[in-house]
Design an enzyme around this catalytic site. Structure first.
Site, PDB file in Angstrom:
ATOM      1  N   TYR A 246      -1.395  -0.656   8.109  1.00  0.00           N
ATOM      2  CA  TYR A 246      -2.589  -1.344   8.608  1.00  0.00           C
ATOM      3  C   TYR A 246      -2.762  -1.148  10.110  1.00  0.00           C
ATOM      4  CZ  TYR A 246      -3.090  -3.762   4.176  1.00  0.00           C
ATOM      5  OH  TYR A 246      -3.283  -4.043   2.857  1.00  0.00           O
TER       6      TYR A 246
ATOM      7  N   ASP B 192      -3.674  -0.787  -6.832  1.00  0.00           N
ATOM      8  CA  ASP B 192      -4.211  -1.254  -5.560  1.00  0.00           C
ATOM      9  C   ASP B 192      -5.697  -1.616  -5.657  1.00  0.00           C
ATOM     10  OD1 ASP B 192      -4.886  -1.599  -2.922  1.00  0.00           O
ATOM     11  OD2 ASP B 192      -4.011   0.286  -2.224  1.00  0.00           O
TER      12      ASP B 192
ATOM     13  N   ARG C 260       0.862  -1.199   0.000  1.00  0.00           N
ATOM     14  CA  ARG C 260       0.000   0.000   0.000  1.00  0.00           C
ATOM     15  C   ARG C 260       0.896   1.245   0.000  1.00  0.00           C
ATOM     16  NH1 ARG C 260      -4.940  -2.130   1.914  1.00  0.00           N
ATOM     17  NH2 ARG C 260      -5.988  -0.436   0.838  1.00  0.00           N
TER      18      ARG C 260
ATOM     19  N   GLN D 150       0.032   2.678  -5.870  1.00  0.00           N
ATOM     20  CA  GLN D 150      -1.350   3.129  -5.677  1.00  0.00           C
ATOM     21  C   GLN D 150      -2.250   2.816  -6.873  1.00  0.00           C
ATOM     22  OE1 GLN D 150      -1.111   7.150  -4.381  1.00  0.00           O
ATOM     23  NE2 GLN D 150      -2.831   6.938  -2.984  1.00  0.00           N
TER      24      GLN D 150
ATOM     25  N   SER E 229      -7.889  -0.896  -2.491  1.00  0.00           N
ATOM     26  CA  SER E 229      -8.392   0.476  -2.328  1.00  0.00           C
ATOM     27  C   SER E 229      -9.552   0.745  -3.278  1.00  0.00           C
ATOM     28  CB  SER E 229      -7.281   1.495  -2.594  1.00  0.00           C
ATOM     29  OG  SER E 229      -6.372   1.491  -1.543  1.00  0.00           O
TER      30      SER E 229
HETATM   31  P1  NAD Z   1      -8.387  -2.113   6.595  1.00  0.00           P
HETATM   32  O1  NAD Z   1      -9.520  -2.491   5.719  1.00  0.00           O
HETATM   33  O2  NAD Z   1      -7.325  -3.109   6.909  1.00  0.00           O
HETATM   34  O3  NAD Z   1      -8.999  -1.609   8.014  1.00  0.00           O
HETATM   35  C1  NAD Z   1      -9.936  -0.544   8.062  1.00  0.00           C
HETATM   36  C2  NAD Z   1      -9.598   0.417   9.162  1.00  0.00           C
HETATM   37  O4  NAD Z   1      -9.933  -0.166  10.426  1.00  0.00           O
HETATM   38  C3  NAD Z   1      -8.126   0.818   9.263  1.00  0.00           C
HETATM   39  O5  NAD Z   1      -8.013   2.209   9.111  1.00  0.00           O
HETATM   40  C4  NAD Z   1      -7.721   0.334  10.655  1.00  0.00           C
HETATM   41  O6  NAD Z   1      -6.773   1.206  11.280  1.00  0.00           O
HETATM   42  C5  NAD Z   1      -9.044   0.370  11.371  1.00  0.00           C
HETATM   43  N1  NAD Z   1      -9.118  -0.396  12.630  1.00  0.00           N
HETATM   44  C6  NAD Z   1      -8.560  -1.588  12.971  1.00  0.00           C
HETATM   45  N2  NAD Z   1      -8.889  -1.938  14.234  1.00  0.00           N
HETATM   46  C7  NAD Z   1      -9.698  -0.940  14.720  1.00  0.00           C
HETATM   47  C8  NAD Z   1     -10.368  -0.709  15.951  1.00  0.00           C
HETATM   48  N3  NAD Z   1     -10.295  -1.549  16.973  1.00  0.00           N
HETATM   49  N4  NAD Z   1     -11.112   0.425  16.042  1.00  0.00           N
HETATM   50  C9  NAD Z   1     -11.209   1.309  15.037  1.00  0.00           C
HETATM   51  N5  NAD Z   1     -10.575   1.153  13.855  1.00  0.00           N
HETATM   52  C10 NAD Z   1      -9.832   0.044  13.707  1.00  0.00           C
HETATM   53  O7  NAD Z   1      -7.709  -0.773   6.101  1.00  0.00           O
HETATM   54  P2  NAD Z   1      -7.528  -0.231   4.598  1.00  0.00           P
HETATM   55  O8  NAD Z   1      -8.635   0.660   4.250  1.00  0.00           O
HETATM   56  O9  NAD Z   1      -7.224  -1.385   3.721  1.00  0.00           O
HETATM   57  O10 NAD Z   1      -6.261   0.678   4.756  1.00  0.00           O
HETATM   58  C11 NAD Z   1      -5.072   0.154   5.310  1.00  0.00           C
HETATM   59  C12 NAD Z   1      -4.007   1.189   5.306  1.00  0.00           C
HETATM   60  O11 NAD Z   1      -3.424   1.363   4.045  1.00  0.00           O
HETATM   61  C13 NAD Z   1      -4.475   2.568   5.736  1.00  0.00           C
HETATM   62  O12 NAD Z   1      -3.470   3.119   6.550  1.00  0.00           O
HETATM   63  C14 NAD Z   1      -4.560   3.334   4.469  1.00  0.00           C
HETATM   64  O13 NAD Z   1      -4.444   4.744   4.640  1.00  0.00           O
HETATM   65  C15 NAD Z   1      -3.355   2.742   3.772  1.00  0.00           C
HETATM   66  N6  NAD Z   1      -3.393   2.928   2.318  1.00  0.00           N
HETATM   67  C16 NAD Z   1      -2.335   3.550   1.718  1.00  0.00           C
HETATM   68  C17 NAD Z   1      -2.331   3.711   0.362  1.00  0.00           C
HETATM   69  C18 NAD Z   1      -1.191   4.372  -0.330  1.00  0.00           C
HETATM   70  O14 NAD Z   1      -0.415   5.065   0.281  1.00  0.00           O
HETATM   71  N7  NAD Z   1      -1.053   4.180  -1.591  1.00  0.00           N
HETATM   72  C19 NAD Z   1      -3.384   3.233  -0.395  1.00  0.00           C
HETATM   73  C20 NAD Z   1      -4.442   2.597   0.248  1.00  0.00           C
HETATM   74  C21 NAD Z   1      -4.423   2.432   1.615  1.00  0.00           C
END
Ligand code: NAD
Length: 362
Positions: free
Chosen positions: A225, A127, A119, A124, A130
């Site tokens: 994550y 992905d 990620r 990006q 996303s």
């Molecule tokens: P995910 O589907 O794994 O989880 C969803 C959200 O749930 C996350 O934000 C996580 O922190 C949160 N979470 C976990 N336990 C929790 C709790 N007990 N209470 C409340 N929230 C809780 O996450 P995702 O949407 O796949 O994203 C994962 C990461 O990847 C994020 O940090 C996102 O910003 C990052 N990301 C980065 C890029 C990039 O830079 N290109 C692209 C996509 C995602």
């Protein structure tokens, strides 16, 4: 090289759409597509043919594929019938299925798992997690709005005034942020929780309130994550959620921890304190759900509260979901197709992460 695109058996999406085909061909790929593969996403066989793909039967694809592409993995029996060394590209979820890599290796296949693409900013455009999470977040709000017996926006009418609905979002990753944005566009008041402090600024920038529970554990090495929290933290979080759930009309839950069961943030007791007619959409349902009463792929009702458990809402918007998936795949193919040849350069971080059958350095 022949890249075969299979029809999904349990999904309305298709991994490759017609507009991507000329660009995949420019990389040196010959495209075979299963007859009817795009039908449910409204892409016809004729459109695929016009763009230069060959429409074939599933058995022909299994025989001829050098690269086999699908959104959900093919069955083990079908993978067995592929030629040795075929490159299979799908979402194998090795974090959830510890056996899968060994099985693929035993079948003599090479496998790219698209959910293992890092990620990072560089990756990006590839992905799929996303792209699909963003659609799921959007759809979660639309599903909730249509089940809710109340308005989302504030309304001042000659017949009386309506207060805006209150939406609570648990987990402000990609899906959660899109749910917040969509709920705000529909005029709801939104609050959100996350354990990652980085989520706070993003939540605030969308005009929602960020609810903080002290003591969350973060791990910079977790690739962005969220990580598992202590029982004590989850207990305090549940109490905070309950206080807000009692006043909420809609809860969208997306909280996931990679490779683990989703944390229960909305126990039965909280559901029983919610207003009748309220809606919970649980996007973490395939990993157990964030609500104790969630049943995957079902809508259940408890004390007048609807609970919709669905981690694959993206398939309810198959046309755009397929378009985005296909573009992600094309951008990924640009990394491993060089001068019309497959080039699995393990020095490349994206390839090394996604190629789950490669032996990783100890
Ligand atoms: P995910 O589907 O794994 O989880 C969803 C959200 O749930 C996350 O934000 C996580 O922190 C949160 N979470 C976990 N336990 C929790 C709790 N007990 N209470 C409340 N929230 C809780 O996450 P995702 O949407 O796949 O994203 C994962 C990461 O990847 C994020 O940090 C996102 O910003 C990052 N990301 C980065 C890029 C990039 O830079 N290109 C692209 C996509 C995602």
């Amino acid at each position: 090289m022949k890249l075969a695109v299979f029809k999904e058996e349990i999904d309305r999406r298709v991994a490759v759409v017609p507009s991507t085909i000329p660009k995949l061909k420019d990389l040196g790929l010959e495209i075979l597509i299963e007859a009817g593969a795009g039908q449910e996403a409204l892409y016809s066989d004729e459109e695929y043919q016009e763009q230069g793909a060959q429409v074939k039967s599933r058995s022909e694809l299994l025989k001829e594929a050098e690269i086999a592409v699908s959104i959900h993995p093919l069955s083990e029996a079908e993978m067995k019938s592929l030629a040795k060394d075929t490159l299979v590209i799908s979402q194998f979820q090795p974090f959830a299925d510890a056996e899968i890599t060994g099985k693929l290796k035993a079948l003599g296949l090479r496998a790219f798992s698209l959910d293992m693409i890092p990620r990072t900013t560089l990756a990006q455009s590839m992905d799929v997690l996303s792209s699909m999470a963003s659609i799921a977040g959007y759809k979660a709000i639309l599903e909730a709005a249509s089940l809710l017996p109340r308005y989302f926006p504030m309304m001042i009418t000659a017949a009386g005034s309506i207060k805006p609905s209150k939406v609570l979002v648990l987990g402000a990753g990609v899906a959660g942020l899109q749910a917040i944005a969509t709920a705000r566009r529909l005029g709801a008041q939104v609050e959100a929780f996350d354990t990652r402090s980085a989520a706070k600024e993003e939540v605030l920038s969308l005009g929602a309130k960020f609810v903080e529970v002290e003591g969350a554990v973060e791990d910079k090495g977790a690739g962005g994550y969220g990580v598992q929290q202590s029982e004590e933290f989850i207990k305090r979080q549940r109490a905070e959620v309950q206080a807000r759930a009692m006043k909420s009309d809609v809860i969208v839950t997306t909280a996931q921890v990679r490779g683990r069961k989703a944390p229960i943030l909305v126990p039965k007791e909280t559901v029983e304190k919610m207003k009748p007619g309220s809606v919970i959409v649980d996007l973490a349902s395939s990993t157990g759900g964030n609500c104790e009463l969630t049943e995957d792929l079902k809508v259940v009702q408890h004390n007048g509260v609807y609970i919709l458990g669905n981690s694959s809402l993206a398939s309810l918007m198959p046309q755009d979901a397929s378009f985005l998936y296909s573009n992600n795949l094309l951008n990924f193919a640009k990394v491993w197709m060089k001068e019309n040849q497959l080039n699995l350069d393990m020095e490349n971080e994206i390839i090394a992460s996604a190629l789950i059958t490669a032996d990783k350095p100890a």
